[in-house]
Design an enzyme around this catalytic site. Structure first.
Site, PDB file in Angstrom:
ATOM      1  N   SER A 187       0.787  -1.421  -0.010  1.00 28.72           N
ATOM      2  CA  SER A 187       0.105   0.127  -0.025  1.00 28.72           C
ATOM      3  C   SER A 187       1.001   1.229   0.099  1.00 28.72           C
ATOM      4  O   SER A 187       2.080   1.205   0.329  1.00 28.72           O
ATOM      5  CB  SER A 187      -0.839  -0.265   1.431  1.00 28.72           C
ATOM      6  OG  SER A 187      -1.520   1.265   1.361  1.00 28.72           O
ATOM      7  N   TYR A 200      -2.058  -1.303  10.473  1.00 32.26           N
ATOM      8  CA  TYR A 200      -2.237  -1.496   9.221  1.00 32.26           C
ATOM      9  C   TYR A 200      -0.849  -0.745   8.665  1.00 32.26           C
ATOM     10  O   TYR A 200      -0.094  -1.402   7.651  1.00 32.26           O
ATOM     11  CB  TYR A 200      -3.327  -0.867   8.554  1.00 32.26           C
ATOM     12  CG  TYR A 200      -3.512  -1.138   7.185  1.00 32.26           C
ATOM     13  CD1 TYR A 200      -4.028  -2.381   6.550  1.00 32.26           C
ATOM     14  CD2 TYR A 200      -3.340  -0.154   6.231  1.00 32.26           C
ATOM     15  CE1 TYR A 200      -4.350  -2.598   5.424  1.00 32.26           C
ATOM     16  CE2 TYR A 200      -3.468  -0.434   4.844  1.00 32.26           C
ATOM     17  CZ  TYR A 200      -3.928  -1.826   4.524  1.00 32.26           C
ATOM     18  OH  TYR A 200      -3.872  -1.939   3.126  1.00 32.26           O
TER      19      TYR A 200
END
Length: 312
Positions: A187, A200
């Site tokens: 990401s 995350y």
């Protein structure tokens, strides 16, 4: 007054020099990107005939990757996920596209022993995996003090540690056959952080480091026939981030899948999507730390994350 003016002039000179250097870095990276794309376009490889394993394949990016690999002629596509009903549905979609064979297995990639058992079964049923796409992921949302310990552990097991288990399982055969590709879906939150998703963000920063280290390791050992790639997409309109309201530069799962397969064909090492995020990454490296926070504030990203965490 004189010392103050001296410090001011010095600060202005340093800022000007930093901006000038930044300009040349951006210019160099842009030229480098164009040259690399041109050179790599001449030695594109095909994914036709490959056996592809995709984790987290029941929806979102994983589902689109399965369909795109089928369109590009992959011989066999292996789907992993935790929802057998959705995996079965994706299998039907894949088989409707063309000649690709498709198998699915229920597997929780956060469980190391389950990963090893399932890999062994896949190798017995299907054969050698030539392309591994580590796509499975989870997100919870919440500040550090709000996030329960078991959720933090789950995030790191699924988002990070699973990549170790799956890659260790298929890499020896790839090295022996001198053929293979390992792809990790990370990401842009593995390049710069947002508040409210510290577990995350940590998992994705770890992935960027993992794939960078793995690529260098294989090159140093002389295994240049095994490709390694890390994909860093920005906000993608999947179920995972359906509560995130950010619309600027949003991607669809289909766009991520298409760009990922294009990058596999051209042997790219790292893919940042959308491309404009390259500039953000470079600016973060060169400008003061407060710049990033101010940018997030001005663009409204901080408020979007607050809403996201609240809804979670």
């Amino acid at each position: 007054m004189a010392p103050f003016l001296t410090r001011l002039l010095k600060a202005l000179c340093e800022s000007s020099l930093r901006i000038l250097l930044l300009f040349f870095v951006v210019l160099f990276r842009s030229c480098q990107f164009v040259c690399v794309r041109v050179l790599r376009a001449e030695r594109r490889k095909s994914v036709s005939g490959e056996t592809v394993l995709i984790t987290g394949a029941s929806r979102g990016i994983g589902r689109c990757l399965a369909l795109e690999f089928a369109k590009h002629g992959a011989d066999t596509i292996v789907l992993w996920g935790r929802n057998e009903e959705k995996l079965s549905s994706v299998k039907k979609e894949v088989e409707e596209i063309g000649t690709s064979r498709c198998h699915f297995y229920r597997c929780d990639v956060g469980d190391r022993q389950q990963v090893y058992r399932t890999i062994q079964k896949v190798q017995e049923d299907v054969g050698t995996i030539t392309i591994l796409v580590n796509n499975a992921g989870v997100v919870h949302g919440g500040t550090l003090l709000e996030t329960k310990d078991d959720k933090i552990e789950e995030t790191l097991r699924v988002n990070t540690l699973s990549h170790f288990w799956t890659t260790k399982s298929v890499l020896p055969t790839m090295i022996a056959r001198r053929r293979g590709h390992v792809v990790g879906i990370a990401s842009t939150l593995g390049l710069f952080a947002l508040p409210g998703v510290s577990d995350y963000v940590t998992s994705k920063f770890s992935l960027v480091g993992f794939y960078e280290s793995l690529a260098v390791e294989l090159k140093q050992q002389g295994h240049r026939d095994v490709g390694v790639m890390c994909v860093c997409p920005g906000h993608t309109t999947t179920d995972m981030f359906k509560d995130l309201t950010t619309q600027s530069f949003s991607l669809t799962p289909q766009q991520v899948a298409e760009q990922t397969i294009e990058a596999v064909k051209t042997n790219q090492r790292r893919v940042i999507l959308p491309r404009v995020m390259h500039l953000t990454w470079i600016l973060k490296s060169w400008l003061p730390g407060s710049w990033m926070w101010n940018t997030l504030y001005v663009t409204g990203a901080l408020k979007d994350m607050e809403k996201f965490c609240t809804k979670r």
